[in-house]
Design an enzyme around this catalytic site. Structure first.
Site, PDB file in Angstrom:
ATOM      1  N   ASN A 121      26.175 -31.244 -11.572  1.00 26.45           N
ATOM      2  CA  ASN A 121      27.381 -31.591 -10.807  1.00 26.45           C
ATOM      3  C   ASN A 121      27.986 -30.311 -10.214  1.00 26.45           C
ATOM      4  O   ASN A 121      27.427 -29.228 -10.366  1.00 26.45           O
ATOM      5  CB  ASN A 121      28.393 -32.315 -11.707  1.00 26.45           C
ATOM      6  CG  ASN A 121      28.757 -31.476 -12.904  1.00 26.45           C
ATOM      7  OD1 ASN A 121      29.369 -30.428 -12.771  1.00 26.45           O
ATOM      8  ND2 ASN A 121      28.360 -31.927 -14.095  1.00 26.45           N
ATOM      9  N   LYS A 157       5.477 -30.728 -12.376  1.00 28.15           N
ATOM     10  CA  LYS A 157       6.289 -31.130 -11.223  1.00 28.15           C
ATOM     11  C   LYS A 157       5.861 -32.531 -10.741  1.00 28.15           C
ATOM     12  O   LYS A 157       4.667 -32.781 -10.540  1.00 28.15           O
ATOM     13  CB  LYS A 157       6.101 -30.108 -10.102  1.00 28.15           C
ATOM     14  CG  LYS A 157       6.963 -30.399  -8.908  1.00 28.15           C
ATOM     15  CD  LYS A 157       6.725 -29.390  -7.796  1.00 28.15           C
ATOM     16  CE  LYS A 157       7.439 -29.862  -6.543  1.00 28.15           C
ATOM     17  NZ  LYS A 157       6.941 -29.216  -5.347  1.00 28.15           N
ATOM     18  N   ASP A 198      28.604 -37.435 -26.890  1.00 28.10           N
ATOM     19  CA  ASP A 198      29.932 -37.111 -26.354  1.00 28.10           C
ATOM     20  C   ASP A 198      30.489 -35.949 -27.178  1.00 28.10           C
ATOM     21  O   ASP A 198      30.912 -36.118 -28.330  1.00 28.10           O
ATOM     22  CB  ASP A 198      30.860 -38.330 -26.418  1.00 28.10           C
ATOM     23  CG  ASP A 198      32.123 -38.100 -25.612  1.00 28.10           C
ATOM     24  OD1 ASP A 198      32.703 -36.995 -25.722  1.00 28.10           O
ATOM     25  OD2 ASP A 198      32.526 -39.003 -24.865  1.00 28.10           O
ATOM     26  N   ILE A 199      30.486 -34.762 -26.582  1.00 29.47           N
ATOM     27  CA  ILE A 199      30.787 -33.531 -27.319  1.00 29.47           C
ATOM     28  C   ILE A 199      32.214 -33.550 -27.855  1.00 29.47           C
ATOM     29  O   ILE A 199      32.455 -33.344 -29.054  1.00 29.47           O
ATOM     30  CB  ILE A 199      30.573 -32.296 -26.415  1.00 29.47           C
ATOM     31  CG1 ILE A 199      29.123 -32.257 -25.927  1.00 29.47           C
ATOM     32  CG2 ILE A 199      30.941 -31.013 -27.144  1.00 29.47           C
ATOM     33  CD1 ILE A 199      28.858 -31.279 -24.801  1.00 29.47           C
ATOM     34  N   PHE A 254      39.507 -32.985 -20.915  1.00 26.86           N
ATOM     35  CA  PHE A 254      39.851 -33.090 -19.492  1.00 26.86           C
ATOM     36  C   PHE A 254      39.404 -34.471 -19.024  1.00 26.86           C
ATOM     37  O   PHE A 254      38.491 -35.054 -19.596  1.00 26.86           O
ATOM     38  CB  PHE A 254      39.116 -32.015 -18.670  1.00 26.86           C
ATOM     39  CG  PHE A 254      39.893 -30.734 -18.544  1.00 26.86           C
ATOM     40  CD1 PHE A 254      40.050 -29.891 -19.630  1.00 26.86           C
ATOM     41  CD2 PHE A 254      40.453 -30.366 -17.330  1.00 26.86           C
ATOM     42  CE1 PHE A 254      40.766 -28.714 -19.515  1.00 26.86           C
ATOM     43  CE2 PHE A 254      41.171 -29.186 -17.197  1.00 26.86           C
ATOM     44  CZ  PHE A 254      41.329 -28.371 -18.283  1.00 26.86           C
ATOM     45  N   LYS A 283      40.830 -42.268 -22.249  1.00 30.39           N
ATOM     46  CA  LYS A 283      39.973 -41.243 -22.879  1.00 30.39           C
ATOM     47  C   LYS A 283      40.703 -40.566 -24.036  1.00 30.39           C
ATOM     48  O   LYS A 283      40.100 -40.236 -25.057  1.00 30.39           O
ATOM     49  CB  LYS A 283      39.541 -40.198 -21.845  1.00 30.39           C
ATOM     50  CG  LYS A 283      38.395 -40.685 -20.986  1.00 30.39           C
ATOM     51  CD  LYS A 283      38.007 -39.713 -19.887  1.00 30.39           C
ATOM     52  CE  LYS A 283      36.950 -40.359 -19.006  1.00 30.39           C
ATOM     53  NZ  LYS A 283      36.743 -39.725 -17.736  1.00 30.39           N
ATOM     54  N   LYS A 311      38.694 -41.112 -27.445  1.00 30.75           N
ATOM     55  CA  LYS A 311      37.999 -39.931 -27.982  1.00 30.75           C
ATOM     56  C   LYS A 311      38.811 -39.253 -29.083  1.00 30.75           C
ATOM     57  O   LYS A 311      38.456 -38.166 -29.534  1.00 30.75           O
ATOM     58  CB  LYS A 311      37.681 -38.952 -26.844  1.00 30.75           C
ATOM     59  CG  LYS A 311      36.781 -39.561 -25.755  1.00 30.75           C
ATOM     60  CD  LYS A 311      36.292 -38.522 -24.760  1.00 30.75           C
ATOM     61  CE  LYS A 311      35.482 -39.172 -23.639  1.00 30.75           C
ATOM     62  NZ  LYS A 311      34.466 -38.303 -23.061  1.00 30.75           N
TER      63      LYS A 311
HETATM   64  O1  PMT Z   1      34.464 -25.922 -13.220  1.00 30.25           O
HETATM   65  P1  PMT Z   1      35.433 -26.025 -12.045  1.00 30.25           P
HETATM   66  O2  PMT Z   1      34.719 -25.957 -10.719  1.00 30.25           O
HETATM   67  O3  PMT Z   1      36.537 -25.012 -12.155  1.00 30.25           O
HETATM   68  O4  PMT Z   1      36.117 -27.472 -12.072  1.00 30.25           O
HETATM   69  C1  PMT Z   1      36.945 -27.822 -13.127  1.00 30.25           C
HETATM   70  C2  PMT Z   1      36.681 -29.257 -13.586  1.00 30.25           C
HETATM   71  C3  PMT Z   1      37.023 -30.219 -12.456  1.00 30.25           C
HETATM   72  C4  PMT Z   1      35.214 -29.441 -13.993  1.00 30.25           C
HETATM   73  C5  PMT Z   1      37.600 -29.478 -14.841  1.00 30.25           C
HETATM   74  O5  PMT Z   1      38.943 -29.298 -14.477  1.00 30.25           O
HETATM   75  C6  PMT Z   1      37.424 -30.880 -15.401  1.00 30.25           C
HETATM   76  O6  PMT Z   1      38.077 -31.835 -14.985  1.00 30.25           O
HETATM   77  N1  PMT Z   1      36.520 -31.010 -16.421  1.00 30.25           N
HETATM   78  C7  PMT Z   1      36.115 -32.271 -17.017  1.00 30.25           C
HETATM   79  C8  PMT Z   1      35.076 -32.912 -16.152  1.00 30.25           C
HETATM   80  C9  PMT Z   1      34.508 -34.186 -16.747  1.00 30.25           C
HETATM   81  O7  PMT Z   1      33.339 -34.257 -16.961  1.00 30.25           O
HETATM   82  O8  PMT Z   1      35.368 -35.111 -17.029  1.00 30.25           O
HETATM   83  P2  PMT Z   1      34.968 -36.535 -17.690  1.00 30.25           P
HETATM   84  O9  PMT Z   1      36.122 -37.391 -17.344  1.00 30.25           O
HETATM   85  O10 PMT Z   1      33.623 -36.970 -17.238  1.00 30.25           O
HETATM   86  O11 PMT Z   1      34.895 -36.225 -19.232  1.00 30.25           O
HETATM   87  C10 PMT Z   1      36.017 -36.411 -20.085  1.00 30.25           C
HETATM   88  C11 PMT Z   1      36.037 -35.369 -21.179  1.00 30.25           C
HETATM   89  O12 PMT Z   1      34.923 -35.561 -22.052  1.00 30.25           O
HETATM   90  C12 PMT Z   1      35.938 -33.939 -20.686  1.00 30.25           C
HETATM   91  O13 PMT Z   1      36.746 -33.151 -21.519  1.00 30.25           O
HETATM   92  C13 PMT Z   1      34.450 -33.591 -20.890  1.00 30.25           C
HETATM   93  O14 PMT Z   1      34.274 -32.192 -21.141  1.00 30.25           O
HETATM   94  C14 PMT Z   1      34.153 -34.394 -22.145  1.00 30.25           C
HETATM   95  N2  PMT Z   1      32.748 -34.832 -22.274  1.00 30.25           N
HETATM   96  C15 PMT Z   1      32.200 -35.694 -21.366  1.00 30.25           C
HETATM   97  C16 PMT Z   1      30.924 -36.142 -21.565  1.00 30.25           C
HETATM   98  C17 PMT Z   1      30.194 -35.695 -22.695  1.00 30.25           C
HETATM   99  N3  PMT Z   1      28.943 -36.103 -22.912  1.00 30.25           N
HETATM  100  N4  PMT Z   1      30.757 -34.841 -23.561  1.00 30.25           N
HETATM  101  C18 PMT Z   1      32.022 -34.411 -23.366  1.00 30.25           C
HETATM  102  O15 PMT Z   1      32.534 -33.611 -24.170  1.00 30.25           O
END
Ligand code: PMT
Length: 402
Positions: free
Chosen positions: A210, A289, A308-309, A325, A339, A343
């Site tokens: 991403n 490949k 999910d970390i 986030f 969330k 979570k």
């Molecule tokens: O890196 P930059 O370019 O500075 O951009 C910043 C950002 C937009 C990436 C950052 O501000 C942000 O929003 N990060 C979270 C992005 C995200 O994946 O959000 P989510 O809504 O998909 O996930 C929710 C939360 O679960 C997040 O805290 C994510 O880290 C966590 N997660 C998600 C999936 C997973 N398998 N494990 C996780 O821990």
């Protein structure tokens, strides 16, 4: 009291067009209470005169290692001992390379070797020079020696190019300097932060990922370090320098990030999940490949869910104060609150990534930070400022929880 009261700063100016901004920097540092002495390389003097810097700093300028008068009293050692901070701005590619290789061929290089002071460099150069592999290697060497690297910024350059390589603005440099001496209210805390994207391999040459640049997570790491925390930064692949004094762990995939997070978050005080983690990975990674065939107009890739970390960290018995986030393009509040609960988080920072000029890969961001009982806005500003505000909110919310 001014924050830099009594602090001795040696400003090392090297050759670059941004040298013309240094009288202003000297003034702003003095405004904050600092004593400033200036050292100039030969190339710096092609851009600005020692007389100007002597006038604004109120001190004579040192510009040669072999000054018989100054060296009678071992001037370079005296300067090295006098400094609390050796700030190199603008730091040219040449000076960065010299420092990386430990050269003492001029006064500035000698000071870097001879001082016990904190060292910081604000790079400024053409964007191609900044991106050159050798410059990046040199910057990494400096960062590994805990030299603070501030910038560079992105934008239009004196040569007409556009990209990374501009000196960060003078107020930003002053803010970085002040942050070194701010009260360390997070001393004795261990923060673990995830940042950047993950990459999920499809075959040896392709992956799913991403647009996360890591800027937000790295800024949070720097803000937490500045406030006195011990910080472990678990980072996906990004193009950023290691923030000074941070323990950096590089990972590629979500599974690797999960593994490292579970190790380091165990016993930590705070866990901030800023990384944009891939929700799914490829079920079976091709060992060779994948070839395009004439008759296949479509192809399918089977995906399986990643761990999910942040949820797994928050499910630990002795969980750290856990901050997630939420990057959303619609119904931001609703999805973020969902969330937060699902979570088991203490806080969630909601990011409206549908708005231009913020979020993924931007230098700015705006967040709404929710707990189960509160909501706080961080308006659009530079990610370093957003990070500082977020760190403050986290610290306040932790205090309230105790
Ligand atoms: O890196 P930059 O370019 O500075 O951009 C910043 C950002 C937009 C990436 C950052 O501000 C942000 O929003 N990060 C979270 C992005 C995200 O994946 O959000 P989510 O809504 O998909 O996930 C929710 C939360 O679960 C997040 O805290 C994510 O880290 C966590 N997660 C998600 C999936 C997973 N398998 N494990 C996780 O821990």
């Amino acid at each position: 009291m001014q924050i830099l009261q009594g602090k001795n700063i040696v400003l090392g100016i090297t050759g670059g067009i941004a040298a013309y901004k240094m009288p202003e920097l000297v003034r702003r540092l003095i405004d904050q209470g600092a004593n400033v002495r200036v050292v100039m390389t030969d190339s710096a003097k092609a851009f600005i005169t020692p007389l100007t810097l002597q006038a604004v700093s109120g001190n004579s300028v040192s510009d040669t290692l072999l000054d018989t008068e100054a060296e009678r009293a071992m001037g370079h050692i005296e300067l090295a001992k006098w400094a609390d901070l050796l700030l190199i701005a603008p730091a040219s590619a040449n000076t960065i390379a010299n420092i990386a290789h430990g050269l003492a061929s001029d006064l500035l290089g000698t000071l870097v070797l001879a001082t016990n002071a904190t060292i910081a460099a604000a790079p400024a150069m053409n964007q191609q020079m900044w991106h050159a592999e050798v410059t990046q290697e040199n910057i990494q060497k400096l960062a590994n020696r805990n030299i603070h690297i501030w910038g560079p910024a992105q934008g239009e350059q004196a040569c007409g190019d556009v990209g990374f390589g501009r000196l960060i603005e003078v107020p930003e440099i002053v803010e970085h300097v002040c942050s070194l001496y701010q009260e360390k209210n997070l001393a004795n805390q261990h923060w673990v932060i995830t940042a950047g994207p993950t990459r999920e391999a499809i075959d040896p040459v392709r992956y799913i990922s991403n647009h996360s640049s890591g800027k937000m997570g790295y800024a949070i790491a720097q803000a937490a370090v500045n406030a006195g925390a011990k910080v472990t930064l678990i980072s996906g692949p990004v193009n950023l320098s290691k923030p000074a004094s941070v323990d950096l762990i590089n990972v590629t995939s979500a599974e690797q990030m999960h593994q490292q997070a579970m190790i380091h978050a165990n016993g930590a005080d705070v866990f901030v999940a800023c990384a944009a983690v891939a929700d799914y990975r490829v079920a079976e990674i091709a060992t060779q490949k994948i070839k395009k065939t004439a008759d296949n107009q479509q192809m399918q890739i089977n995906l399986v869910k990643n761990p999910d970390i942040v949820a797994d960290v928050a499910a630990q018995k002795n969980k750290p104060f856990t901050v997630g986030f939420a990057a959303e393009t619609q119904d931001v509040e609703q999805y973020a609150l969902d969330k937060l609960k699902r979570k088991n988080l203490d806080l969630i920072a909601a990011n409206n990534v549908a708005l231009s000029g913020q979020g993924f890969n931007s230098d700015k961001n705006a967040l709404t930070v929710f707990s189960t009982s509160s909501q706080q806005e961080i308006i659009l500003m530079n990610k370093s400022d957003v990070a500082k505000k977020l760190v403050t909110i986290i610290a306040e919310q932790m205090d309230e929880k105790v």
